[in-house]
Scaffold this active site. Sequence first.
Site, PDB file in Angstrom:
ATOM      1  N   HIS A 103       0.830  -1.210   0.000  1.00 30.55           N
ATOM      2  CA  HIS A 103       0.000   0.000   0.000  1.00 30.55           C
ATOM      3  C   HIS A 103       0.864   1.260   0.000  1.00 30.55           C
ATOM      4  O   HIS A 103       0.667   2.166  -0.823  1.00 30.55           O
ATOM      5  CB  HIS A 103      -0.915  -0.006   1.219  1.00 30.55           C
ATOM      6  CG  HIS A 103      -1.903   1.116   1.231  1.00 30.55           C
ATOM      7  ND1 HIS A 103      -3.181   0.983   0.751  1.00 30.55           N
ATOM      8  CD2 HIS A 103      -1.799   2.405   1.650  1.00 30.55           C
ATOM      9  CE1 HIS A 103      -3.826   2.138   0.878  1.00 30.55           C
ATOM     10  NE2 HIS A 103      -2.998   3.014   1.436  1.00 30.55           N
ATOM     11  N   GLU A 104       1.844   1.312   0.894  1.00 31.32           N
ATOM     12  CA  GLU A 104       2.703   2.492   0.975  1.00 31.32           C
ATOM     13  C   GLU A 104       3.578   2.633  -0.265  1.00 31.32           C
ATOM     14  O   GLU A 104       3.879   3.748  -0.703  1.00 31.32           O
ATOM     15  CB  GLU A 104       3.562   2.439   2.234  1.00 31.32           C
ATOM     16  CG  GLU A 104       2.800   2.353   3.539  1.00 31.32           C
ATOM     17  CD  GLU A 104       1.801   3.487   3.714  1.00 31.32           C
ATOM     18  OE1 GLU A 104       1.986   4.558   3.119  1.00 31.32           O
ATOM     19  OE2 GLU A 104       0.823   3.283   4.447  1.00 31.32           O
ATOM     20  N   HIS A 107       1.788   4.604  -2.959  1.00 30.74           N
ATOM     21  CA  HIS A 107       1.923   6.052  -2.784  1.00 30.74           C
ATOM     22  C   HIS A 107       3.317   6.530  -3.185  1.00 30.74           C
ATOM     23  O   HIS A 107       3.474   7.531  -3.888  1.00 30.74           O
ATOM     24  CB  HIS A 107       1.681   6.438  -1.320  1.00 30.74           C
ATOM     25  CG  HIS A 107       0.278   6.227  -0.847  1.00 30.74           C
ATOM     26  ND1 HIS A 107      -0.822   6.736  -1.499  1.00 30.74           N
ATOM     27  CD2 HIS A 107      -0.205   5.567   0.242  1.00 30.74           C
ATOM     28  CE1 HIS A 107      -1.920   6.396  -0.836  1.00 30.74           C
ATOM     29  NE2 HIS A 107      -1.572   5.690   0.224  1.00 30.74           N
TER      30      HIS A 107
END
Length: 448
Positions: A103-104, A107
């Site tokens: 997920h990170e 980004h």
Amino acid sequence: MLLNITSSPISHRNPHFLSNFNNPISYFPRRSKTHLSKSHLFPNLSPLPNQSLKNRVLFGNKKYPDGGERNDFRARAISGIDLGSFESVLEAIAVLTTIIVVHESGHFLAASLQGIHVSKFAIGFGPILAKFDYNNVEYSLRAFPLGGFVGFPDNDPDSEIPIDDENLLKNRPTLDRSIVVSAGIIANVIFAYAIIFVQVLSVGLPVQEAFPGVLVPEVKTFSAASRDGLLSGDVILAVDGTELSRTGPDAVSKIVDIVKRNPKSDVVFRIERGNQDFDIRVTPDKNFDGTGKIGVQLSPNVRITKVRPRNVPETFRFVGKEFMGLSSNVLDGLKQTFFNFSQTASKVSGPVAIIAVGAEVARSNIDGLYQFAALLNINLAVINLLPLPALDGGTLALILLEAVRGGRKLPVEVEQGIMSSGIMLVIFLGLFLIVKDTLSLDFIKEML
């Protein structure tokens, strides 16, 4: 994250556990830096209908003398949350941490590929255990691996980057910022699809055939069930004269409810053992909360077979149907939580319960671990899309509002107030759920 046993299009009533993984995201600004930060503190375990944490059903396979396999849902029936072995706990934490990294990374990559300045990439929260710097980015591993964040130097007083630099996130057009904020969600969706794809190719998809009654995979030593004659491998056909159908979790829930309502009172079970049917009277012991318990694990009485795709088109068809089935379960669980909040609020659970469920899955088989990981990814993506403060969806909503206002941002005080409210909710709810889940652990309950 809620347990939700429903059917998917491909696996024909294959249990999809862990629907509705509520994962609020929080902004934890340090020294006024901008973060895309996930606290991952309290996934929302959505409850099975008529079931609670004390009646959690998990997925696994169990061999039987007839040569077949039956789905070992391994309900911690009339029990608490069991973390199991240390190794399985580490496996569950590893799965959750990997999902956070994905997920990170979404980004981070979305920002880096657009030339946007990034200052930090952290896995976990709290004190720093290890870190290194590379290309002006601080990469760190923190003490508690249930969260993470990507930091931007937009308002960092120590940053040497000019405040009007066009490559600061805050100075980019709304489209560029929207891509960065939504990239974590997209990364989790892609990762979930990839996990299912690997499952289909490596082990196939489980298909189950239901049989009447409820299976008893395990009877605890010195329990009421053991004392009164129940054995592992028995099938409960009826309880107190009520026949049990093939409805899976509903039948399990019916037994659990009757046992919990009858501490110190006889409950009559119609048992199938081999080729014989007979009645057994079991007197449930009284639990610390006043409910009855008999010390067994229960699962729907099903037999499992594996289906493998025969060609490439069928592979993608299987993966697509399974992905849509899992996604549907997540959305249904989320809808149930919001529209029946008064009934489901008490069953919302946090990271301790998530790790306990993951540990139980890790002790069963690889099939369950695949679906555990895929569902966590889908839950994380869906929850983060909600337009709530401290979620990716909340940030996207602010960006959309800015676009509607012709590029005029909300006053800084207003935006900070909105995000601060989300942060406080995350902190207090997270602490509450951690305490609640910890008190539900089996070894803690035994100590109490």
